[in-house]
Design a protein around this motif. Structure first.
Motif, PDB file in Angstrom:
ATOM      1  N   ARG A 195      33.016  41.304  25.907  1.00  0.00           N
ATOM      2  CA  ARG A 195      32.076  40.198  26.107  1.00  0.00           C
ATOM      3  C   ARG A 195      31.394  40.314  27.469  1.00  0.00           C
ATOM      4  O   ARG A 195      30.171  40.157  27.595  1.00  0.00           O
ATOM      5  N   ILE A 209      25.798  48.845  23.281  1.00  0.00           N
ATOM      6  CA  ILE A 209      26.914  48.591  22.362  1.00  0.00           C
ATOM      7  C   ILE A 209      27.754  49.843  22.101  1.00  0.00           C
ATOM      8  O   ILE A 209      29.004  49.771  22.127  1.00  0.00           O
ATOM      9  N   GLN A 236      27.422  34.901  21.248  1.00  0.00           N
ATOM     10  CA  GLN A 236      27.039  34.558  22.617  1.00  0.00           C
ATOM     11  C   GLN A 236      25.619  34.023  22.660  1.00  0.00           C
ATOM     12  O   GLN A 236      25.298  33.108  23.413  1.00  0.00           O
ATOM     13  N   LYS A 237      24.737  34.609  21.834  1.00  0.00           N
ATOM     14  CA  LYS A 237      23.354  34.130  21.824  1.00  0.00           C
ATOM     15  C   LYS A 237      23.254  32.754  21.207  1.00  0.00           C
ATOM     16  O   LYS A 237      22.399  31.962  21.549  1.00  0.00           O
ATOM     17  N   ARG A 256      28.716  43.607  17.887  1.00  0.00           N
ATOM     18  CA  ARG A 256      27.445  42.961  17.525  1.00  0.00           C
ATOM     19  C   ARG A 256      27.670  41.508  17.117  1.00  0.00           C
ATOM     20  O   ARG A 256      26.871  40.624  17.434  1.00  0.00           O
ATOM     21  N   GLN A 284      28.111  39.539  20.110  1.00  0.00           N
ATOM     22  CA  GLN A 284      26.805  39.369  20.792  1.00  0.00           C
ATOM     23  C   GLN A 284      26.011  38.228  20.149  1.00  0.00           C
ATOM     24  O   GLN A 284      25.392  37.421  20.833  1.00  0.00           O
ATOM     25  N   LYS A 285      26.079  38.161  18.803  1.00  0.00           N
ATOM     26  CA  LYS A 285      25.364  37.088  18.100  1.00  0.00           C
ATOM     27  C   LYS A 285      25.963  35.730  18.468  1.00  0.00           C
ATOM     28  O   LYS A 285      25.242  34.751  18.661  1.00  0.00           O
ATOM     29  N   VAL A 323      28.855  43.242  27.536  1.00  0.00           N
ATOM     30  CA  VAL A 323      27.620  42.910  26.822  1.00  0.00           C
ATOM     31  C   VAL A 323      26.746  42.013  27.688  1.00  0.00           C
ATOM     32  O   VAL A 323      25.522  42.178  27.763  1.00  0.00           O
ATOM     33  N   LEU A 324      27.366  41.051  28.378  1.00  0.00           N
ATOM     34  CA  LEU A 324      26.606  40.170  29.272  1.00  0.00           C
ATOM     35  C   LEU A 324      25.970  40.953  30.418  1.00  0.00           C
ATOM     36  O   LEU A 324      24.887  40.596  30.914  1.00  0.00           O
TER      37      LEU A 324
END
Length: 298
Positions: free
Chosen positions: A267, A276, A297-298, A291, A294-295, A270-271
């Motif tokens: 995490r 990836i 977090q968005k 992925r 990531q979704k 990715v930030l």
């Protein structure tokens, strides 16, 4: 509950012992005709009596019982699905009719023997299937033309643990353990189960060991089980099982902790904007999992 081998085959193995079946019949069936039976009065039906088709079904067991001046048969259907099956009365009646057909093929002299049908159910959900097949049939015709067939239910979940401790014996101890919800609960109650089989013979102690081995996915050495002759040896083996259960719990906890740590590292990466594929190589997590994170977090 732990992953286990087929309950049907496990019980069929257990009830292949006339001593165990006699214990089951005389301690769990509250009917006058079974009281006072000796072990020698019950005999497992073999292939010389009924067809291979009837005997090969995993869920069916049949014994011949000698009573004064006559004999009856006890038919047990093992129902170990997680939820009740509405077709049970039909299946049980069909089996008995097949048995009678087999008897007629052998001889048509005299009356057919009585067959006592028993259902053994160890599912977690309440048993809500009628005990008599007549309750499953519409009443558009006079009642005398509607089949009436009733079976004897033994519903494990409905037998209080205190009652099983009073009954004692191998079968009661096994039912007692089956009522536990998971491996941890089983480990906590093994001592009580041991107390319930304190008066069993070496053969039954070994059968208990084999049963435990099935429940706990081969945690014991079968050669060691065959050497069991007294209760203290069973206690030693089960202490080993409990230790393995606890060790598995520790290992699972460590694995879960490591997985959570990897996800947290991923995490953060990715930030920070890392690609990836690179995050996947560093953390060992799949690109698909990253992925999805990531979704989220968005």
């Amino acid at each position: 509950m732990a992953e286990r081998k087929s309950w049907d085959s496990a019980y069929k193995y257990l009830f292949s012992s006339r001593q165990v079946f006699h214990q089951f019949l005389t301690r769990f069936v509250e009917e006058d005709f079974v009281q006072g039976l000796a072990v020698e009065d019950v005999e497992l039906v073999d292939k010389s009596f009924v067809s291979d088709e009837l005997l090969d079904r995993e869920s069916d067991i049949i014994y011949r019982v000698d009573l004064p001046g006559r004999e009856v048969y006890v038919y047990v259907l093992l129902e170990f699905q997680s939820s009740p099956d509405k077709t049970i009365p039909v299946r049980m009646l069909l089996y008995i009719l097949q048995l009678y057909d087999q008897l007629f093929r052998s001889s048509t002299k005299g009356l057919l023997p009585a067959v006592f049908p028993v259902l053994l159910y160890n599912g977690s959900r309440p048993w809500n299937v009628p005990f008599n097949i007549s309750e499953l049939i519409a009443r558009e015709i006079p009642a005398r033309y509607i089949p009436s067939f009733e079976y004897y239910p033994i519903i494990e979940r409905d037998i209080p643990p205190e009652r099983l401790e009073q009954i004692k014996g191998l079968v009661a101890a096994i039912m007692y353990l089956e009522q536990q919800e998971d491996e941890t609960a089983l480990a906590r109650t093994i001592d009580r189960a041991i107390a319930m089989i304190a008066e069993e013979q070496p053969e039954q102690l070994r059968q208990f060991g084999h049963w435990i081995n099935r429940m706990f996915r081969g945690s014991l050495d079968t050669g060691d089980i065959e050497k069991v002759h007294q209760l203290t040896e069973v206690q030693t083996m089960l202490a080993e099982v409990v230790e393995k259960i606890e060790q598995r719990g520790v290992e699972q906890g460590m694995q879960q902790g490591m997985q959570q740590a990897r996800r947290e590292d991923a995490r953060k990466m990715v930030l920070e904007g890392l690609e990836i594929p690179l995050v996947s190589r560093i953390t060992g997590l799949s690109e698909q999992v990253i992925r999805e994170m990531q979704k989220e977090q968005k």
